[in-house]
Design an enzyme around this catalytic site. Structure first.
Site, PDB file in Angstrom:
ATOM      1  N   ASP A  32      -4.499  -2.757   5.110  1.00  0.00           N
ATOM      2  CA  ASP A  32      -3.184  -2.520   4.520  1.00  0.00           C
ATOM      3  C   ASP A  32      -3.069  -3.262   3.197  1.00  0.00           C
ATOM      4  O   ASP A  32      -3.399  -4.443   3.104  1.00  0.00           O
ATOM      5  CB  ASP A  32      -2.088  -2.969   5.504  1.00  0.00           C
ATOM      6  CG  ASP A  32      -0.847  -2.121   5.371  1.00  0.00           C
ATOM      7  OD1 ASP A  32      -0.199  -2.198   4.307  1.00  0.00           O
ATOM      8  OD2 ASP A  32      -0.533  -1.383   6.324  1.00  0.00           O
ATOM      9  N   SER A  85       3.256   2.194   2.978  1.00  0.00           N
ATOM     10  CA  SER A  85       2.611   2.397   4.284  1.00  0.00           C
ATOM     11  C   SER A  85       3.019   3.688   4.954  1.00  0.00           C
ATOM     12  O   SER A  85       2.207   4.325   5.629  1.00  0.00           O
ATOM     13  CB  SER A  85       2.990   1.256   5.230  1.00  0.00           C
ATOM     14  OG  SER A  85       2.433   0.062   4.809  1.00  0.00           O
ATOM     15  N   ARG A 174      10.886  -7.553  -2.672  1.00  0.00           N
ATOM     16  CA  ARG A 174       9.593  -7.288  -2.028  1.00  0.00           C
ATOM     17  C   ARG A 174       8.947  -6.062  -2.676  1.00  0.00           C
ATOM     18  O   ARG A 174       7.790  -6.101  -3.057  1.00  0.00           O
ATOM     19  CB  ARG A 174       9.830  -7.037  -0.530  1.00  0.00           C
ATOM     20  CG  ARG A 174       8.581  -6.936   0.330  1.00  0.00           C
ATOM     21  CD  ARG A 174       9.034  -6.907   1.794  1.00  0.00           C
ATOM     22  NE  ARG A 174       7.942  -6.736   2.719  1.00  0.00           N
ATOM     23  CZ  ARG A 174       7.221  -7.709   3.245  1.00  0.00           C
ATOM     24  NH1 ARG A 174       7.474  -8.954   2.911  1.00  0.00           N
ATOM     25  NH2 ARG A 174       6.266  -7.459   4.117  1.00  0.00           N
ATOM     26  N   ASP A 175       9.718  -4.995  -2.811  1.00  0.00           N
ATOM     27  CA  ASP A 175       9.236  -3.799  -3.515  1.00  0.00           C
ATOM     28  C   ASP A 175       9.623  -3.862  -4.993  1.00  0.00           C
ATOM     29  O   ASP A 175       9.218  -2.995  -5.781  1.00  0.00           O
ATOM     30  CB  ASP A 175       9.821  -2.530  -2.885  1.00  0.00           C
ATOM     31  CG  ASP A 175       9.493  -2.428  -1.405  1.00  0.00           C
ATOM     32  OD1 ASP A 175       8.397  -2.880  -1.023  1.00  0.00           O
ATOM     33  OD2 ASP A 175      10.338  -1.932  -0.635  1.00  0.00           O
ATOM     34  N   ARG A 210      16.615  -8.675   2.974  1.00  0.00           N
ATOM     35  CA  ARG A 210      16.054  -7.656   3.858  1.00  0.00           C
ATOM     36  C   ARG A 210      15.167  -8.188   4.979  1.00  0.00           C
ATOM     37  O   ARG A 210      15.145  -7.615   6.067  1.00  0.00           O
ATOM     38  CB  ARG A 210      15.240  -6.660   3.031  1.00  0.00           C
ATOM     39  CG  ARG A 210      14.163  -7.347   2.188  1.00  0.00           C
ATOM     40  CD  ARG A 210      13.266  -6.352   1.480  1.00  0.00           C
ATOM     41  NE  ARG A 210      12.354  -5.735   2.417  1.00  0.00           N
ATOM     42  CZ  ARG A 210      11.512  -4.766   2.096  1.00  0.00           C
ATOM     43  NH1 ARG A 210      11.474  -4.306   0.852  1.00  0.00           N
ATOM     44  NH2 ARG A 210      10.707  -4.256   2.994  1.00  0.00           N
ATOM     45  N   ARG A 290      13.447   5.706   4.512  1.00  0.00           N
ATOM     46  CA  ARG A 290      12.273   5.358   5.320  1.00  0.00           C
ATOM     47  C   ARG A 290      12.696   4.803   6.680  1.00  0.00           C
ATOM     48  O   ARG A 290      13.645   4.039   6.787  1.00  0.00           O
ATOM     49  CB  ARG A 290      11.403   4.349   4.568  1.00  0.00           C
ATOM     50  CG  ARG A 290      10.241   3.845   5.378  1.00  0.00           C
ATOM     51  CD  ARG A 290       9.157   3.243   4.540  1.00  0.00           C
ATOM     52  NE  ARG A 290       8.477   2.178   5.255  1.00  0.00           N
ATOM     53  CZ  ARG A 290       7.422   1.538   4.793  1.00  0.00           C
ATOM     54  NH1 ARG A 290       6.928   1.851   3.601  1.00  0.00           N
ATOM     55  NH2 ARG A 290       6.867   0.569   5.483  1.00  0.00           N
ATOM     56  N   LYS A 365       2.513  -4.101  11.872  1.00  0.00           N
ATOM     57  CA  LYS A 365       1.835  -2.877  11.394  1.00  0.00           C
ATOM     58  C   LYS A 365       1.507  -1.921  12.535  1.00  0.00           C
ATOM     59  O   LYS A 365       0.844  -0.901  12.303  1.00  0.00           O
ATOM     60  CB  LYS A 365       0.531  -3.233  10.652  1.00  0.00           C
ATOM     61  CG  LYS A 365       0.716  -4.051   9.385  1.00  0.00           C
ATOM     62  CD  LYS A 365       1.334  -3.246   8.245  1.00  0.00           C
ATOM     63  CE  LYS A 365       1.524  -4.091   7.004  1.00  0.00           C
ATOM     64  NZ  LYS A 365       2.282  -3.390   5.951  1.00  0.00           N
ATOM     65  N   ASP A 434      -1.628  -6.793   2.643  1.00  0.00           N
ATOM     66  CA  ASP A 434      -0.271  -6.364   2.360  1.00  0.00           C
ATOM     67  C   ASP A 434       0.775  -7.425   2.674  1.00  0.00           C
ATOM     68  O   ASP A 434       1.580  -7.792   1.823  1.00  0.00           O
ATOM     69  CB  ASP A 434       0.046  -5.103   3.160  1.00  0.00           C
ATOM     70  CG  ASP A 434       1.401  -4.574   2.770  1.00  0.00           C
ATOM     71  OD1 ASP A 434       1.539  -4.152   1.608  1.00  0.00           O
ATOM     72  OD2 ASP A 434       2.329  -4.633   3.590  1.00  0.00           O
ATOM     73  N   HIS A 438       2.796  -9.530  -0.150  1.00  0.00           N
ATOM     74  CA  HIS A 438       4.241  -9.427  -0.393  1.00  0.00           C
ATOM     75  C   HIS A 438       4.917 -10.787  -0.570  1.00  0.00           C
ATOM     76  O   HIS A 438       6.040 -10.865  -1.035  1.00  0.00           O
ATOM     77  CB  HIS A 438       4.930  -8.704   0.777  1.00  0.00           C
ATOM     78  CG  HIS A 438       4.821  -7.220   0.731  1.00  0.00           C
ATOM     79  ND1 HIS A 438       5.242  -6.475  -0.342  1.00  0.00           N
ATOM     80  CD2 HIS A 438       4.382  -6.324   1.654  1.00  0.00           C
ATOM     81  CE1 HIS A 438       5.045  -5.184  -0.077  1.00  0.00           C
ATOM     82  NE2 HIS A 438       4.516  -5.069   1.119  1.00  0.00           N
ATOM     83  N   ASP A 475      -4.267   1.900   2.722  1.00  0.00           N
ATOM     84  CA  ASP A 475      -3.126   2.828   2.608  1.00  0.00           C
ATOM     85  C   ASP A 475      -2.481   2.801   1.227  1.00  0.00           C
ATOM     86  O   ASP A 475      -1.758   3.718   0.867  1.00  0.00           O
ATOM     87  CB  ASP A 475      -2.090   2.558   3.709  1.00  0.00           C
ATOM     88  CG  ASP A 475      -1.513   1.152   3.663  1.00  0.00           C
ATOM     89  OD1 ASP A 475      -2.137   0.244   3.064  1.00  0.00           O
ATOM     90  OD2 ASP A 475      -0.430   0.945   4.249  1.00  0.00           O
ATOM     91  N   HIS A 476      -2.688   1.758   0.448  1.00  0.00           N
ATOM     92  CA  HIS A 476      -2.143   1.598  -0.910  1.00  0.00           C
ATOM     93  C   HIS A 476      -2.573   0.232  -1.405  1.00  0.00           C
ATOM     94  O   HIS A 476      -3.056  -0.587  -0.622  1.00  0.00           O
ATOM     95  CB  HIS A 476      -0.600   1.679  -0.931  1.00  0.00           C
ATOM     96  CG  HIS A 476       0.026   0.745   0.057  1.00  0.00           C
ATOM     97  ND1 HIS A 476       0.101  -0.615  -0.164  1.00  0.00           N
ATOM     98  CD2 HIS A 476       0.530   0.956   1.296  1.00  0.00           C
ATOM     99  CE1 HIS A 476       0.645  -1.175   0.890  1.00  0.00           C
ATOM    100  NE2 HIS A 476       0.907  -0.259   1.804  1.00  0.00           N
ATOM    101  N   HIS A 505       3.733  -3.338  -3.898  1.00  0.00           N
ATOM    102  CA  HIS A 505       2.511  -2.522  -3.924  1.00  0.00           C
ATOM    103  C   HIS A 505       2.193  -2.166  -5.377  1.00  0.00           C
ATOM    104  O   HIS A 505       2.926  -2.521  -6.289  1.00  0.00           O
ATOM    105  CB  HIS A 505       2.731  -1.235  -3.126  1.00  0.00           C
ATOM    106  CG  HIS A 505       3.066  -1.486  -1.695  1.00  0.00           C
ATOM    107  ND1 HIS A 505       3.558  -0.520  -0.861  1.00  0.00           N
ATOM    108  CD2 HIS A 505       3.007  -2.616  -0.950  1.00  0.00           C
ATOM    109  CE1 HIS A 505       3.761  -1.025   0.339  1.00  0.00           C
ATOM    110  NE2 HIS A 505       3.444  -2.304   0.309  1.00  0.00           N
TER     111      HIS A 505
HETATM  112  O1  3PG Z   1       8.576  -2.672   4.356  1.00  0.00           O
HETATM  113  C1  3PG Z   1       7.826  -3.372   3.691  1.00  0.00           C
HETATM  114  O2  3PG Z   1       7.272  -4.373   4.148  1.00  0.00           O
HETATM  115  C2  3PG Z   1       7.615  -3.047   2.227  1.00  0.00           C
HETATM  116  O3  3PG Z   1       8.799  -2.538   1.684  1.00  0.00           O
HETATM  117  C3  3PG Z   1       6.562  -2.016   2.067  1.00  0.00           C
HETATM  118  O4  3PG Z   1       5.389  -2.370   2.714  1.00  0.00           O
HETATM  119  P1  3PG Z   1       4.564  -1.331   3.587  1.00  0.00           P
HETATM  120  O5  3PG Z   1       4.817   0.016   2.986  1.00  0.00           O
HETATM  121  O6  3PG Z   1       3.132  -1.758   3.400  1.00  0.00           O
HETATM  122  O7  3PG Z   1       5.023  -1.449   4.974  1.00  0.00           O
HETATM  123 MN    MN Z   2       0.937  -0.677   3.820  1.00  0.00          MN
HETATM  124 MN    MN Z   3       3.598  -3.470   2.057  1.00  0.00          MN
END
Ligand code: 3PG
Ligand code: MN
Ligand code: MN
Length: 563
Positions: A32, A85, A174-175, A210, A290, A365, A434, A438, A475-476, A505
């Site tokens: 990840d 993700s 975070r994003d 968040r 999401r 995850k 990941d 973050h 995944d990214h 990301h």
């Molecule tokens: O929800 C999260 O942790 C981030 O906004 C995005 O991370 P993820 O897409 O790798 O879960």
């Molecule tokens: Mn991810």
């Molecule tokens: Mn992430």
């Protein structure tokens, strides 16, 4: 995007691959947040000691290559959208590119269709006598939500009759960059002031960071959701402010403050009364598109019977999600925009063709390699052929403090599953790149990347022992770039000259490597798919299981040549 003919009515039976045999174990490893970027002090993957992954790269171009993991390649609105993700695992598992939530909401707002749908008609019934509450992530990251969509929804809802609106804001960091919460709240307050000028009683009512308030995922820690419930629904929180701008500015004065973890707060009037608790007769919309970090709150808002925490008060509301978050649970039952119908995923095909699958990750995850992989569907396709195992993540410890996370434990579970010879596919997600990425902590991310490499080694060794095949990808991007950059790629500095940390990301491609003793000698990556992306992986994996992929899948990455 998704221009291939639909597969409805087509048989589920997959044709045998003409050159590749069935019955060889395939290990699928998703790292990840693991992209490819030039060497640089902010590239933690490069800086980390990763001998296993370095060795795989040497097999390029026949057995190691890069694939796209962002933007339109994974169904996002534009190529300026970083991967994430949800869309990444959807593409990996489904083998097709679907217009994703972000895009579907854009279209519904632009056409106005959102206001004609069942979900909006349902919540509108509360507009005469009740308040409309909007709860979600205040961000333009485009991963869970987008600020411009919130703006349009506020405007549209008021034009369609909402007279009293309360917004419950979750700050991001975070994003998007840490500290950007202040600017987002300022912009939101400007919009709300404009609505007030038009006679709509619109205010921010509560909020929090968040990762500490509301947006937990995969039931890692219900206390996070409870904090949100108390603030948004009950109007109770340890911090009380007169307005949201004062709230985020004051809370950020703490030297350790971080948008992701701001404590919960409520906005109160002159007499100290919260301005917007959720009451009987109100309408509520969770405006994230999401699923993973909204579905827990959705359960609390919707389920009559609920025992994850004491809700104290369970108001009778009309609740709609921006999307339906879980297609299997049909949750929430009302929603403003229909989610992508991700169907005929590789997981379902393989289960219907007798492939026995084991999937594992740690809690944070776990849903990625199960729920997202299977097209946002919880549960098994065939419980007698599948086993999904979750390793509990650390709770209440930031991942830069425990950067090794559960990489070793995941690898050991995968090894045991492989050596048991009870499964044809063993699939894992290794979270470190990941989750530690973050946090923005470079030292810790380097430790995390090394741990991920060690985990991969354990899994590859087990595959070696049983004569299996591996497919390793990501995944990214995330850990390969920890600096915010200008257009030329130079790190940006803040006013004190410090490089701005990129917690989000990236737009980078990700590696994919294949190998293992079970891989037929003539298998190599095709050279005619330079723009291939994550959605090409499912057909590839099906081939390695000895099957032809369905026609409507994105093409396989591999070919078999005579050796
Ligand atoms: O929800 C999260 O942790 C981030 O906004 C995005 O991370 P993820 O897409 O790798 O879960
Ligand atoms: Mn991810
Ligand atoms: Mn992430």
């Amino acid at each position: 995007m998704a221009t291939r003919p639909p597969a409805e009515g087509k048989p589920w039976e997959l044709a045998a691959h003409p050159r590749l045999a069935k019955g060889t174990l395939v290990g699928v490893v998703v790292l990840d947040g693991w992209g490819e970027a030039p060497p640089d002090p902010f590239n933690c993957i490069h800086a980390a000691d990763t001998p296993t992954l370095d060795a795989l790269k040497k097999a390029a171009p026949a057995r190691w290559r890069l694939i796209k993991a962002h933007g339109t390649a994974v169904g996002l609105p534009t190529d300026d959208d970083m991967g994430n993700s949800e869309v990444g695992h959807n593409a990996l598992g489904a083998g097709q590119i679907y217009a994703q939530g972000a895009k579907l909401v854009d279209l519904a707002l632009a056409s106005g269709k959102i206001y004609e749908g069942e979900g909006f008609k349902y919540i509108r019934q509360s507009f005469d006598d009740g308040t409309l509450h909007l709860i979600g992530l205040l961000s333009d990251g485009g991963v869970h939500s987008r600020f411009d969509q919130l703006q349009l929804l506020l405007k549209g809802a008021s034009e369609h009759g909402a007279k009293r609106i309360r917004v419950h804001v979750l700050t991001d960091g975070r994003d998007v960059l840490d500290g950007s919460s202040v600017r987002f709240v300022e912009m939101l307050e400007e919009d709300l002031a404009r609505l007030r000028e038009k006679g709509v009683d619109a205010r921010v009512a509560s909020g929090g960071g968040r990762m500490y308030v509301t947006m937990d995922r995969y039931e890692n820690d219900w206390q996070v959701v409870k904090r949100g419930w108390d603030a948004h629904v009950l109007g109770e929180a340890p911090h009380k402010f007169k307005n949201a701008l004062e709230a985020v500015k004051k809370l950020r004065e703490d030297p350790k403050a971080n948008d992701q973890y701001l404590p919960p707060f409520v906005i109160v009037d002159e007499s100290g009364k919260p301005v917007g608790p959720i009451q009987d007769g109100d309408a509520v919309v969770t405006f994230n598109f999401r699923a993973d970090r909204m579905v827990m709150l959705a359960k609390a808002l919707e389920y009559e019977n609920f025992d994850k925490f004491d809700r104290i008060r369970f108001p009778k509301i009309r609740y709609a999600g921006m999307l339906q978050y879980d297609g299997e649970l049909k949750l929430p039952s009302h929603y403003l925009v229909a989610p992508p119908e991700i169907e005929r995923t590789s997981g379902e095909y393989l289960a219907r063709n007798g492939v026995r699958t084991y999937a594992c990750s740690e809690t944070v995850k776990f849903g990625h390699v199960t729920f997202f992989w299977n097209g946002n569907r919880s549960g098994y396709f065939n419980p007698s052929l599948e086993k999904y195992e979750e390793i509990p993540s650390d709770i209440g410890i930031p991942f830069n403090v425990q950067p090794k996370m559960k990489a070793l434990e995941i690898a050991q579970k995968a090894r045991d599953a492989i050596l048991s010879r009870k499964f044809d596919q063993v699939r894992v997600n290794i979270a470190n790149g990941d989750m530690v990425g973050h946090t923005g902590d470079i030292e810790a991310t380097i430790v995390g990347c090394k741990a991920a490499d060690e985990a991969v080694k354990i899994i590859l060794d087990a595959i070696e022992q049983v004569g299996g095949i591996f497919v390793l990808t990501a995944d990214h991007g995330n850990a390969e770039d920890m600096a915010k950059r200008d257009k030329s790629g130079k790190p940006l500095r803040d006013k004190d000259g410090k490089v701005q940390t990129l917690t989000s990301h990236t737009l980078n491609p990700v590696p994919i490597a294949i190998g293992g003793p079970g891989l037929a000698p003539g298998v190599r990556f095709r050279t005619d798919l330079p723009n291939a992306g994550l959605a090409n992986v499912a057909a590839t994996v099906m081939n390695l299981h000895g099957f032809e992929a369905p026609e409507h899948y994105e093409p396989t990455l591999i070919e078999v040549v005579d050796k």
